[in-house]
Motif scaffolding. Structure first.
Motif, mmCIF file in Angstrom:
data_model
loop_
_atom_site.group_PDB
_atom_site.id
_atom_site.type_symbol
_atom_site.label_atom_id
_atom_site.label_comp_id
_atom_site.label_asym_id
_atom_site.label_seq_id
_atom_site.Cartn_x
_atom_site.Cartn_y
_atom_site.Cartn_z
ATOM 1 N N ASP A 241 0.854 -1.188 0.000
ATOM 2 C CA ASP A 241 0.000 0.000 0.000
ATOM 3 C C ASP A 241 0.890 1.238 0.000
ATOM 4 O O ASP A 241 1.542 1.554 1.002
ATOM 5 C CB ASP A 241 -0.904 -0.023 1.238
ATOM 6 N N LEU A 242 0.952 1.940 -1.130
ATOM 7 C CA LEU A 242 1.890 3.045 -1.302
ATOM 8 C C LEU A 242 1.157 4.361 -1.567
ATOM 9 O O LEU A 242 0.045 4.367 -2.106
ATOM 10 C CB LEU A 242 2.835 2.750 -2.474
ATOM 11 N N LEU A 243 1.832 5.462 -1.185
ATOM 12 C CA LEU A 243 1.272 6.796 -1.396
ATOM 13 C C LEU A 243 1.746 7.415 -2.710
ATOM 14 O O LEU A 243 1.092 8.294 -3.267
ATOM 15 C CB LEU A 243 1.667 7.724 -0.234
ATOM 16 N N GLY A 244 2.914 7.000 -3.169
ATOM 17 C CA GLY A 244 3.446 7.528 -4.406
ATOM 18 C C GLY A 244 4.673 8.397 -4.236
ATOM 19 O O GLY A 244 5.286 8.821 -5.212
ATOM 20 N N ASN A 245 5.037 8.681 -2.975
ATOM 21 C CA ASN A 245 6.209 9.544 -2.733
ATOM 22 C C ASN A 245 7.285 8.830 -1.920
ATOM 23 O O ASN A 245 8.199 9.469 -1.393
ATOM 24 C CB ASN A 245 5.774 10.817 -2.018
ATOM 25 N N GLU A 246 7.179 7.504 -1.833
ATOM 26 C CA GLU A 246 8.127 6.755 -1.024
ATOM 27 C C GLU A 246 9.501 6.673 -1.709
ATOM 28 O O GLU A 246 9.604 6.718 -2.942
ATOM 29 C CB GLU A 246 7.623 5.325 -0.781
ATOM 30 N N ALA A 247 10.528 6.554 -0.862
ATOM 31 C CA ALA A 247 11.878 6.320 -1.371
ATOM 32 C C ALA A 247 11.954 4.911 -1.948
ATOM 33 O O ALA A 247 11.264 3.987 -1.488
ATOM 34 C CB ALA A 247 12.892 6.494 -0.260
ATOM 35 N N VAL A 248 12.782 4.735 -2.947
ATOM 36 C CA VAL A 248 12.885 3.456 -3.645
ATOM 37 C C VAL A 248 14.261 2.861 -3.405
ATOM 38 O O VAL A 248 15.285 3.512 -3.602
ATOM 39 C CB VAL A 248 12.642 3.637 -5.157
ATOM 40 N N GLU A 249 14.268 1.606 -2.966
ATOM 41 C CA GLU A 249 15.525 0.877 -2.792
ATOM 42 C C GLU A 249 15.603 -0.209 -3.864
ATOM 43 O O GLU A 249 14.733 -1.073 -3.944
ATOM 44 C CB GLU A 249 15.574 0.242 -1.400
ATOM 45 N N LEU A 250 16.632 -0.141 -4.692
ATOM 46 C CA LEU A 250 16.821 -1.130 -5.739
ATOM 47 C C LEU A 250 17.484 -2.367 -5.150
ATOM 48 O O LEU A 250 18.589 -2.318 -4.643
ATOM 49 C CB LEU A 250 17.691 -0.549 -6.856
ATOM 50 N N LYS A 251 16.813 -3.502 -5.217
ATOM 51 C CA LYS A 251 17.356 -4.742 -4.679
ATOM 52 C C LYS A 251 18.062 -5.558 -5.762
ATOM 53 O O LYS A 251 19.145 -6.083 -5.544
ATOM 54 C CB LYS A 251 16.236 -5.586 -4.065
ATOM 55 N N GLU A 252 17.407 -5.669 -6.922
ATOM 56 C CA GLU A 252 17.991 -6.432 -8.024
ATOM 57 C C GLU A 252 17.649 -5.738 -9.333
ATOM 58 O O GLU A 252 16.630 -5.055 -9.450
ATOM 59 C CB GLU A 252 17.438 -7.870 -8.076
ATOM 60 N N LEU A 253 18.497 -5.927 -10.325
ATOM 61 C CA LEU A 253 18.234 -5.395 -11.659
ATOM 62 C C LEU A 253 18.842 -6.356 -12.675
ATOM 63 O O LEU A 253 20.039 -6.648 -12.620
ATOM 64 C CB LEU A 253 18.839 -3.998 -11.829
ATOM 65 N N GLY A 254 18.013 -6.887 -13.534
ATOM 66 C CA GLY A 254 18.499 -7.850 -14.514
ATOM 67 C C GLY A 254 17.763 -7.703 -15.827
ATOM 68 O O GLY A 254 17.025 -6.732 -16.051
ATOM 69 N N VAL A 255 17.942 -8.668 -16.679
ATOM 70 C CA VAL A 255 17.335 -8.648 -18.013
ATOM 71 C C VAL A 255 16.543 -9.926 -18.213
ATOM 72 O O VAL A 255 17.024 -11.020 -17.897
ATOM 73 C CB VAL A 255 18.407 -8.516 -19.114
ATOM 74 N N LYS A 256 15.343 -9.769 -18.712
ATOM 75 C CA LYS A 256 14.515 -10.933 -19.056
ATOM 76 C C LYS A 256 14.419 -10.997 -20.571
ATOM 77 O O LYS A 256 14.041 -10.018 -21.216
ATOM 78 C CB LYS A 256 13.122 -10.804 -18.437
ATOM 79 N N ASP A 257 14.785 -12.137 -21.130
ATOM 80 C CA ASP A 257 14.666 -12.279 -22.580
ATOM 81 C C ASP A 257 13.304 -12.865 -22.924
ATOM 82 O O ASP A 257 12.795 -13.740 -22.229
ATOM 83 C CB ASP A 257 15.792 -13.155 -23.148
#
Length: 588
Positions: A448-464
């Motif tokens: 449940d988000l308000l839209g102004n929360e800080a974002v923590e990047l946990k993972e970033l990858g590529v899906k083929d």
């Protein structure tokens, strides 16, 4: 004594039990007369249609037996099925049995009340309905007898023996899909996928890159090395939430079954062919368990609605019963005469009242669909979260400053199951809005988000991803397409499937329809030589609309058939027809 004539002998004892000793109920065993088998059997003279009907082998025996009883009856009540075919059978029976006192009675359910009400309110044979059936039968005969001789010669294949006004359109649809599949070349593309936590609120969720440098990403990222470079760049950039929205959406109950949707559901759920499902439905109807099974109306009798609402009130918590009955319209866009939808006669005994074999399973489908159709709508909460990478950092040529990349997550949760508590209907589920991966979206509950929360990047990858060829039709999905295009009628779908399969034009493999080489060669010929006529779905749809106008009395059937036949003959002559079947017959 009064003689009541029905089509199926399976109905006789039950109906006779409702009517008592003053009535004798006998069966015609379906059609007793038809056009001759070995020639076209139709003459077209000065805008008039002169069909030559003949008693079939079964019909001769039936008529001889019925005449004996009819001669000693004060009245013959024609209680054949309540559709155009049934109306035509009633007319043929009257023609074959000769002048006497007739009445027409129709009922959509084999129950005491329905039968007694119909007998108490007889009517005359509706000649407009008879003419609509004659028009369809004769036009089908003309196309078959005039076009079929050109097929072997035009294709160079002796086994390309036949064409049909409706079957050839169905074959064309399957063949064109086969061509699409043959031409298809798979394409691999890449989508960066981020796993993030927003505002420290778990769970973490996946978001897909949907926009890059101000334009939709779609399938632009086709190089794996470049995709990895995008990912590495994004890891070094700031991330910010730019949108968090949620709204509720109702999932309305599907309407009760009509013929086509019953065939589709039986194919998907029970793996039954249209022919099998209609045979079982016929048995359920004759046993007095369901209403008439050939219908394209979703209308439901008020008493049946009350029956369903009483059951829902007794079997479910109060919120599952809507304040007023749901509205499902009345008929499909190409509906014929006013019938009810397919529904159980009674809800007593529950969905398993007809047993647990295929017949019983079909009854369960009908029972559950009908009850569900009267239940409250389901409610889902849909959520969308957009996260920007390098926000406001790119200068777009027309949009100005934009976010360099936008990753999007979608979520869906059930707030209230409603009718889905009883039965889930795949055909009416909310369609997945993502173009990326149906396995990864709408399957999770977003925080449940308000839209102004800080974002923590946990993972970033590529899906083929790899594009997929268009799916082959199943019998269920082909029926759906035919219905959408207005090709054929509920009573014809099963026969269409049987014809194109039995003649080797289409093969069934693992429930998928594959156009054979023969089928595709024949389709190519018909499209080349008969374009603009019966081979086109739009043309066939217009013919169906004209037949409806004949049935309502708004279009004289004989000039319509003469004009349609003349067009087909002209095309057939150009395609190699070496004789005029009408002229040849008239000269004899």
């Amino acid at each position: 004594m009064k003689l009541v004539l029905v089509e199926s002998p399976a109905k006789c004892r039950k109906i006779e039990g409702f009517l008592g000793r003053e009535y004798r109920v006998m069966a015609s065993y379906g059609h007793i007369r038809d056009l001759p088998e070995k020639d076209i059997g139709v003459e077209l003279v000065d805008g008039r249609v002169l069909p030559r009907y003949q008693l079939n082998d079964k019909g001769r025996e039936v008529v001889a037996r019925l005449k004996t009883i009819a001669d000693s009856s004060e009245e013959v009540i024609l209680a054949t099925d309540p559709d155009r075919e049934g109306e035509a059978i009633a007319w043929h029976l009257a023609e074959a049995l000769g002048p006497r006192r007739y009445a027409r009675a129709t009922f959509n359910a084999i129950t005491r009340k329905a039968v007694l009400d119909a007998i108490a309110k007889p009517r005359a044979i509706d000649q407009h309905l008879v003419d609509a059936q004659q028009a369809r039968r004769i036009l089908d005969r003309v196309v078959g007898y005039v076009v079929s001789p050109t097929c072997s010669k035009g294709t160079g294949r002796k086994d390309a023996r036949s064409a049909g006004r409706v079957q050839s359109v169905a074959l064309r649809i399957v063949s064109e899909r086969e061509r699409e599949i043959q031409r298809f070349r798979p394409e691999t593309y890449y989508i960066p996928v981020a796993t993030v936590i927003a505002g420290g609120k778990k769970p973490a969720f996946k978001a897909f890159l949907v926009e890059w440098k101000g334009d939709p990403l779609e399938r632009r990222l086709k190089d794996a090395t470049m995709a990895e470079q995008v990912v590495q760049w994004c890891r070094r950039q700031p991330w910010r939430m730019i949108r968090a929205e949620k709204h509720r959406q109702q999932s309305h109950a599907p309407p009760p079954f009509i013929t086509s949707t019953l065939q589709q559901a039986a194919s998907v759920r029970l793996h039954l062919s249209p022919q099998e499902s209609m045979k079982l439905a016929q048995s359920l109807y004759e046993d007095g368990r369901i209403t008439y099974m050939r219908t394209d109306s979703t209308a439901v009798d008020a008493e049946a609605v009350a029956m369903a609402r009483a059951h829902i009130a007794a079997a479910f918590p109060g919120e599952y019963l809507p304040d007023k009955p749901p509205s499902h319209g009345g008929k499909s866009a190409n509906a014929q005469e006013a019938h009810e939808a397919i529904r159980p006669i009674s809800l007593d005994g529950g969905p398993d009242a007809a047993g647990t074999d295929d017949r019983g399973k079909l009854y369960r489908l009908i029972w559950e669909r009908f009850v569900a159709s009267q239940m409250a709508a389901g409610v889902d909460q849909l959520s969308v979260v957009d996260v920007a990478v390098a926000p406001d950092a790119f200068q777009h040529a027309t949009r100005g400053r934009v976010h360099t990349g936008v990753f999007r997550a979608r979520g869906k949760t059930v707030v209230f199951d409603g009718w889905r508590r009883l039965t889930e209907d795949a055909a009416h589920d909310t369609k997945n809005p993502s173009a990326h991966d149906e396995d990864d979206v709408d399957q999770v509950k977003l925080p449940d988000l308000l839209g102004n929360e800080a974002v923590e990047l946990k993972e970033l990858g590529v899906k083929d991803k790899t594009t997929k060829a268009p799916p082959r039709y199943t019998e269920a999905s082909l029926i759906k397409v035919l219905e959408k295009k207005g090709v054929g009628r509920p009573s014809t779908y099963a026969a269409i499937m049987g014809t194109i399969i039995s003649r080797g034009y289409v093969e069934v493999r693992r429930r998928k329809l594959h156009a054979s080489e023969l089928g595709m060669v024949l389709t190519d010929f018909l499209v080349r030589r008969y374009a603009g006529n019966f081979i086109d779905a739009d043309f066939t749809n217009r013919v169906e609309a004209s037949l409806d106008r004949v049935a309502s009395g708004d279009l004289p059937w004989q000039p319509f058939i003469c004009a349609a036949a003349a067009d087909v003959v002209a095309l057939a002559r150009a395609a190699g027809l070496w004789y005029d079947p009408f002229q040849a017959k008239a000269a004899l």
